[in-house]
Design a protein around this motif. Structure first.
Motif, mmCIF file in Angstrom:
data_model
loop_
_atom_site.group_PDB
_atom_site.id
_atom_site.type_symbol
_atom_site.label_atom_id
_atom_site.label_comp_id
_atom_site.label_asym_id
_atom_site.label_seq_id
_atom_site.Cartn_x
_atom_site.Cartn_y
_atom_site.Cartn_z
ATOM 1 N N GLU A 70 0.507 -1.246 0.015
ATOM 2 C CA GLU A 70 -0.140 0.029 0.006
ATOM 3 C C GLU A 70 1.151 1.188 -0.095
ATOM 4 O O GLU A 70 0.641 2.289 -0.983
ATOM 5 C CB GLU A 70 -0.971 -0.501 1.432
ATOM 6 C CG GLU A 70 -2.219 -0.575 1.078
ATOM 7 C CD GLU A 70 -3.169 -1.506 2.429
ATOM 8 O OE1 GLU A 70 -2.204 -0.302 3.410
ATOM 9 O OE2 GLU A 70 -3.500 -2.664 2.506
ATOM 10 N N ILE A 71 1.820 1.150 0.731
ATOM 11 C CA ILE A 71 3.048 2.169 1.013
ATOM 12 C C ILE A 71 3.433 2.605 -0.321
ATOM 13 O O ILE A 71 3.275 3.369 -0.823
ATOM 14 C CB ILE A 71 4.101 2.489 2.096
ATOM 15 C CG1 ILE A 71 3.612 2.161 2.989
ATOM 16 C CG2 ILE A 71 4.773 3.410 1.711
ATOM 17 C CD1 ILE A 71 3.947 2.103 3.954
ATOM 18 N N PHE A 72 4.029 1.865 -0.998
ATOM 19 C CA PHE A 72 4.773 1.488 -2.111
ATOM 20 C C PHE A 72 3.717 1.853 -3.360
ATOM 21 O O PHE A 72 3.604 2.791 -4.170
ATOM 22 C CB PHE A 72 5.023 0.252 -2.845
ATOM 23 C CG PHE A 72 5.343 -0.375 -4.585
ATOM 24 C CD1 PHE A 72 7.245 -0.072 -4.162
ATOM 25 C CD2 PHE A 72 4.789 0.277 -5.005
ATOM 26 C CE1 PHE A 72 7.688 0.098 -5.223
ATOM 27 C CE2 PHE A 72 5.862 0.486 -6.547
ATOM 28 C CZ PHE A 72 7.380 -0.066 -6.188
ATOM 29 N N SER A 73 2.685 1.626 -3.609
ATOM 30 C CA SER A 73 1.305 1.905 -4.623
ATOM 31 C C SER A 73 0.791 3.683 -4.080
ATOM 32 O O SER A 73 0.403 4.281 -5.377
ATOM 33 C CB SER A 73 0.034 1.315 -4.504
ATOM 34 O OG SER A 73 0.334 0.149 -4.493
ATOM 35 N N ALA A 74 1.081 3.809 -2.843
ATOM 36 C CA ALA A 74 0.542 5.439 -2.804
ATOM 37 C C ALA A 74 1.267 6.342 -3.493
ATOM 38 O O ALA A 74 1.178 7.470 -3.710
ATOM 39 C CB ALA A 74 0.013 5.469 -1.190
ATOM 40 N N MET A 75 3.044 6.276 -3.749
ATOM 41 C CA MET A 75 3.979 6.818 -3.878
ATOM 42 C C MET A 75 3.966 6.400 -5.240
ATOM 43 O O MET A 75 5.006 6.978 -6.041
ATOM 44 C CB MET A 75 5.282 6.179 -3.032
ATOM 45 C CG MET A 75 5.544 6.614 -1.448
ATOM 46 S SD MET A 75 7.376 6.435 -0.563
ATOM 47 C CE MET A 75 6.944 6.912 0.730
ATOM 48 N N ASP A 76 3.108 5.369 -5.888
ATOM 49 C CA ASP A 76 3.695 5.242 -7.495
ATOM 50 C C ASP A 76 1.864 5.439 -7.742
ATOM 51 O O ASP A 76 1.119 4.327 -8.182
ATOM 52 C CB ASP A 76 4.140 3.975 -7.448
ATOM 53 C CG ASP A 76 3.680 3.603 -9.311
ATOM 54 O OD1 ASP A 76 4.238 4.717 -10.202
ATOM 55 O OD2 ASP A 76 3.801 2.369 -9.112
ATOM 56 N N PRO A 77 1.313 6.808 -7.828
ATOM 57 C CA PRO A 77 0.001 6.800 -8.006
ATOM 58 C C PRO A 77 0.061 6.548 -9.750
ATOM 59 O O PRO A 77 -1.001 5.705 -9.702
ATOM 60 C CB PRO A 77 -0.409 8.241 -7.891
ATOM 61 C CG PRO A 77 1.565 8.598 -7.993
ATOM 62 C CD PRO A 77 1.921 8.322 -7.579
ATOM 63 N N ASN A 78 0.888 6.844 -10.671
ATOM 64 C CA ASN A 78 0.792 6.713 -11.936
ATOM 65 C C ASN A 78 0.784 4.942 -12.430
ATOM 66 O O ASN A 78 1.078 4.828 -13.596
ATOM 67 C CB ASN A 78 1.094 7.468 -13.286
ATOM 68 C CG ASN A 78 1.289 8.920 -12.771
ATOM 69 O OD1 ASN A 78 0.323 9.537 -11.981
ATOM 70 N ND2 ASN A 78 1.982 9.339 -12.379
ATOM 71 N N GLY A 79 1.097 3.988 -11.247
ATOM 72 C CA GLY A 79 1.098 2.548 -12.103
ATOM 73 C C GLY A 79 2.600 1.983 -12.641
ATOM 74 O O GLY A 79 1.966 1.539 -13.324
ATOM 75 N N ARG A 80 3.765 3.230 -12.580
ATOM 76 C CA ARG A 80 5.111 2.561 -13.263
ATOM 77 C C ARG A 80 5.539 1.297 -12.385
ATOM 78 O O ARG A 80 5.973 0.848 -13.735
ATOM 79 C CB ARG A 80 5.550 3.714 -13.054
ATOM 80 C CG ARG A 80 5.375 5.859 -13.618
ATOM 81 C CD ARG A 80 6.504 6.643 -13.626
ATOM 82 N NE ARG A 80 6.735 6.390 -11.835
ATOM 83 C CZ ARG A 80 6.851 7.969 -11.795
ATOM 84 N NH1 ARG A 80 8.107 7.706 -12.360
ATOM 85 N NH2 ARG A 80 7.873 8.084 -10.503
ATOM 86 N N GLY A 81 5.205 1.408 -11.668
ATOM 87 C CA GLY A 81 5.629 -0.022 -11.342
ATOM 88 C C GLY A 81 7.099 -0.114 -10.678
ATOM 89 O O GLY A 81 7.429 -1.145 -10.071
ATOM 90 N N TYR A 82 7.360 1.210 -10.782
ATOM 91 C CA TYR A 82 8.869 1.063 -9.712
ATOM 92 C C TYR A 82 8.831 2.835 -9.201
ATOM 93 O O TYR A 82 8.120 3.711 -9.663
ATOM 94 C CB TYR A 82 10.055 1.430 -11.003
ATOM 95 C CG TYR A 82 9.954 2.482 -11.674
ATOM 96 C CD1 TYR A 82 10.656 3.348 -11.687
ATOM 97 C CD2 TYR A 82 9.333 1.981 -13.099
ATOM 98 C CE1 TYR A 82 10.862 4.578 -12.765
ATOM 99 C CE2 TYR A 82 8.992 3.003 -14.300
ATOM 100 C CZ TYR A 82 9.859 3.971 -14.044
ATOM 101 O OH TYR A 82 10.004 5.388 -14.739
ATOM 102 N N LEU A 83 9.548 2.859 -8.389
ATOM 103 C CA LEU A 83 9.765 4.675 -7.394
ATOM 104 C C LEU A 83 11.466 5.149 -8.094
ATOM 105 O O LEU A 83 12.708 3.932 -7.632
ATOM 106 C CB LEU A 83 9.688 4.666 -6.183
ATOM 107 C CG LEU A 83 8.545 4.079 -5.830
ATOM 108 C CD1 LEU A 83 8.464 3.829 -3.811
ATOM 109 C CD2 LEU A 83 6.745 5.147 -6.572
ATOM 110 N N PRO A 84 11.991 5.704 -8.588
ATOM 111 C CA PRO A 84 13.011 6.289 -8.377
ATOM 112 C C PRO A 84 13.952 5.953 -6.970
ATOM 113 O O PRO A 84 13.887 6.282 -5.975
ATOM 114 C CB PRO A 84 13.042 7.935 -8.808
ATOM 115 C CG PRO A 84 11.325 8.314 -8.415
ATOM 116 C CD PRO A 84 10.905 7.293 -8.427
#
Length: 211
Positions: A70-84
């Motif tokens: 959930e935390i990861f998804s909240a930081m990835d609102p566009n659904g790219r599947g990764y965070l910088p």
């Protein structure tokens, strides 16, 4: 009279008057229904159909995995599947793995991004947090073991003996007979060497659910 084309003009009903289409439905065997999926809940992914809940995540409870997702998804609102990688400190702060303002250890960066992609995937994050929890659990077990062996430098080479149990039980005000203490050691001691080594101690801790 118009000539019939091949395949046309076939009988439309059976001898007893039942339409052929109905007879085919009645006589054609239907494919067996597949049983409901028996896949354990932990292996079902809640995030973009990625199979993230693998056997390598034994240190994470299901609720912890969901929270991380959930935390990861909240930081990835566009659904790219990764965070910088630049968001790694924020991610650690949200997961309460790093105090605000504290520097991220260099080895943690290598752990979560060994290929130097400068990206953090959900799978990599779950594996990383599982590793951190494993390290924390190991340290806690070492501290618990040293309650019985306070002078131990290397817990892996030490054994908890009858004398250690006697000292701790007396300190706690527990009146346990030597026979009962010996029974405890014999029950836990898998190598039959008259003491409880660190691997036996960890196994006992896991079985009792103390960690």
């Amino acid at each position: 009279m118009e000539q019939q084309r091949p395949g046309r003009g076939r009988a439309t009903s059976t001898a007893d008057g039942v339409p052929m289409s109905a007879a085919r439905k009645r006589t054609t065997p239907q494919p067996a229904r597949k049983p409901p999926s028996q896949t354990p809940a932990l292996s079902r992914t809640p995030h973009r159909d990625q199979n993230i809940y693998t056997d390598d995540l034994d240190n994470l409870k299901y609720e912890e995995r969901e929270n991380i997702t959930e935390i990861f998804s909240a930081m990835d609102p566009n659904g790219r599947g990764y965070l910088p990688m630049s968001m790694f400190p924020q991610l650690l702060d949200a997961l309460q793995l790093l105090d605000r303002g504290e520097q991220v250890p260099v080895e943690w960066i290598s752990d979560i991004d060994p290929e130097h992609t400068k990206k953090i995937t959900l799978d990599a994050l779950l594996q990383f947090v599982s590793m951190r929890y494993e390290d924390d659990a190991e340290q806690q077990m070492k501290s618990a073991f040293r309650l019985f062996k306070p002078d131990a430098v290397d817990v892996y080479s030490e054994r908890i003996t009858l004398e250690d149990l006697q000292r701790v039980s007396a300190h706690l005000g527990e009146h346990i007979s030597d026979g009962e203490l010996r029974d405890m050691i014999e029950f836990i001691d898998s190598s039959n060497r008259g003491g409880v080594d660190f691997s036996d101690f960890k196994r006992m801790i896991h079985k009792t659910g103390l960690f």
